[in-house]
Scaffold this active site. Structure first.
Site, PDB file in Angstrom:
ATOM      1  N   ASP A 120       0.864  -1.183   0.000  1.00 23.02           N
ATOM      2  CA  ASP A 120       0.000   0.000   0.000  1.00 23.02           C
ATOM      3  C   ASP A 120       0.898   1.230   0.000  1.00 23.02           C
ATOM      4  OD1 ASP A 120      -2.852   1.187   0.552  1.00 23.02           O
ATOM      5  OD2 ASP A 120      -1.511   2.193   1.965  1.00 23.02           O
TER       6      ASP A 120
ATOM      7  N   GLU B 104      -1.395  -1.488  -6.003  1.00 19.42           N
ATOM      8  CA  GLU B 104      -2.605  -0.851  -6.509  1.00 19.42           C
ATOM      9  C   GLU B 104      -2.339  -0.257  -7.888  1.00 19.42           C
ATOM     10  OE1 GLU B 104      -5.018   1.128  -2.949  1.00 19.42           O
ATOM     11  OE2 GLU B 104      -2.904   1.669  -2.911  1.00 19.42           O
TER      12      GLU B 104
ATOM     13  N   ASP C  38      -3.103   1.886   6.637  1.00 19.92           N
ATOM     14  CA  ASP C  38      -2.205   1.441   5.576  1.00 19.92           C
ATOM     15  C   ASP C  38      -1.980  -0.071   5.629  1.00 19.92           C
ATOM     16  OD1 ASP C  38      -1.919   4.032   4.626  1.00 19.92           O
ATOM     17  OD2 ASP C  38      -0.217   4.458   5.924  1.00 19.92           O
TER      18      ASP C  38
END
Length: 390
Positions: free
Chosen positions: A185, A272, A368
């Site tokens: 992340d 991501e 996170d």
């Protein structure tokens, strides 16, 4: 497996060679801009796009014409490659991968490329390279160049010239030594939060630009007070460029060390699929519809761009491939709003920037870390779907 790799070195040209380097870079910039002007006039007149082969005939006329005979002083292959760069820029625009091509400015990313390896000689033992119409150039030999030479790009950065030597070689298909998976992340307060299924690892942000922002602003103010193009203005501009180069070098060094460590310790990395360009779009709006909280958004944009998320992902991609690993990108929606315990999705789950508390089951953790957990699970789910589809 065919591996393509580039080796970049700083060169030490003589005074005459520096003059030629600037002359060749200027000639390539001129050809690019003149060809772009021809394309724009042709479009305004309703003509079809002029491809590279047809545009190369214009270059022959320019080199043999009376208006620009000095183009003959530059090697022809870099000039032709400038036309190929323009053609690629148009193809990217047509495919909606980039904006419309823009004219190049002097002193901004000056570079040119020798695409024919037969015209290039590399003498690594004596730390020198021979380029057409430049002769032998000394370079700072910091590592061995492996593979067959394919092309060489010469570029100017902060007053120094560099050569980037691209090679390719056959290597055995690698098998990763550490078959572990990790979800990552990315953020601003924490540069990267890693979760491998058992424990978390946090990479703190370097914030290179923020650390040098005041020094850079001071140098830019000093340059603005000088008479443009005067000797003092050129010295001030060189100072600004040196600071900008220091910022870029520090960021690149940090990203290379981080991505190398991750690619060595994990065979599967899940990140991501962030659209950084959209995330950092200006909030100023238009005169008719002005934006809100523009200063706050500008500060957030600077912080995001300071992290180098796009370069981080690019480096992970090729370094994992070199070691036999894989990079998987998953949609970023709700990764930090989904409870990893009960699966409840709600914006209220994220109480603050750092705190996650599920309103459904009461699960608590760092936001996170929750994002990294969900990213890892989403990556496994995507791989399972791909396996079932096959």
């Amino acid at each position: 497996m065919l591996r393509r790799q580039a080796y970049k070195f700083r060169i030490e040209p003589t005074g005459e060679q520096q003059r030629k380097l600037r002359q060749f870079a200027g000639a390539c910039r001129f050809v690019f801009n003149k060809a772009l002007a021809v394309q724009q006039v042709n479009r305004e007149e309703g003509g079809k796009y002029i491809g590279y082969v047809a545009m190369a005939k214009y270059l022959t006329a320019w080199r043999n014409g009376d208006e620009t005979p000095w183009l003959k002083d530059a090697p022809v292959h870099p000039l032709q490659h400038a036309l190929k760069d323009l053609d690629r820029a148009y193809q990217n625009f047509f495919a909606q991968r980039a904006d419309f091509p823009r004219f190049k400015k002097r002193g901004q990313r000056d570079s040119f490329r020798y695409p024919d390896p037969k015209q290039i000689k590399l003498d690594q033992g004596n730390s020198r390279i021979n380029l057409p119409k430049l002769g032998w150039l000394r370079y700072r030999n910091s590592r061995q160049v492996l593979g067959t030479l394919k092309n060489v790009t010469v570029s100017l950065s902060a007053g120094h010239w560099y050569v980037s030597i691209q090679t390719e070689r056959e290597v055995a298909v690698p098998l990763h030594a550490a078959p572990l998976a990790v979800g990552i992340d990315l953020g601003v307060v924490r540069f990267a939060t890693l979760w491998d299924g058992e424990r978390e690892t946090v990479l703190e942000p370097l914030n290179t630009f923020a650390r040098h922002q005041h020094r850079l602003a001071k140098a830019q103010r000093q340059m603005a007070r000088k008479t443009k193009f005067s000797s003092n203005w050129k010295k001030a501009k060189a100072r600004v460029q040196r600071i900008q180069r220091q910022i870029a070098n520090a960021r690149a060094d940090y990203l290379h060390k981080a991505t190398t460590a991750i690619s060595k310790s994990h065979a599967l990395v899940i990140v991501e699929d962030l659209q950084v360009a959209s995330m950092t779009r200006s909030a100023s709006g238009t005169a008719e519809q002005p934006g809100s909280r523009v200063r706050q958004k500008a500060g957030l944009n600077r912080s995001i761009l300071d992290q180098g998320w796009g370069e981080f992902r690019r480096q992970l991609d090729y370094k994992l491939a070199w070691r036999g690993g894989w990079l998987v990108a998953v949609p970023p929606q709700n990764t930090s709003r989904t409870c990893p315990c009960c699966g409840h999705v709600s914006a209220d789950n994220r109480q603050t920037q750092a705190r996650f508390e599920c309103v459904g089951c009461g699960y608590e953790n760092n936001a996170d870390v929750v994002g990294a957990i969900n990213i890892l699970r989403a990556g496994h789910a995507r791989l399972a779907e791909s396996a079932n589809a096959e």
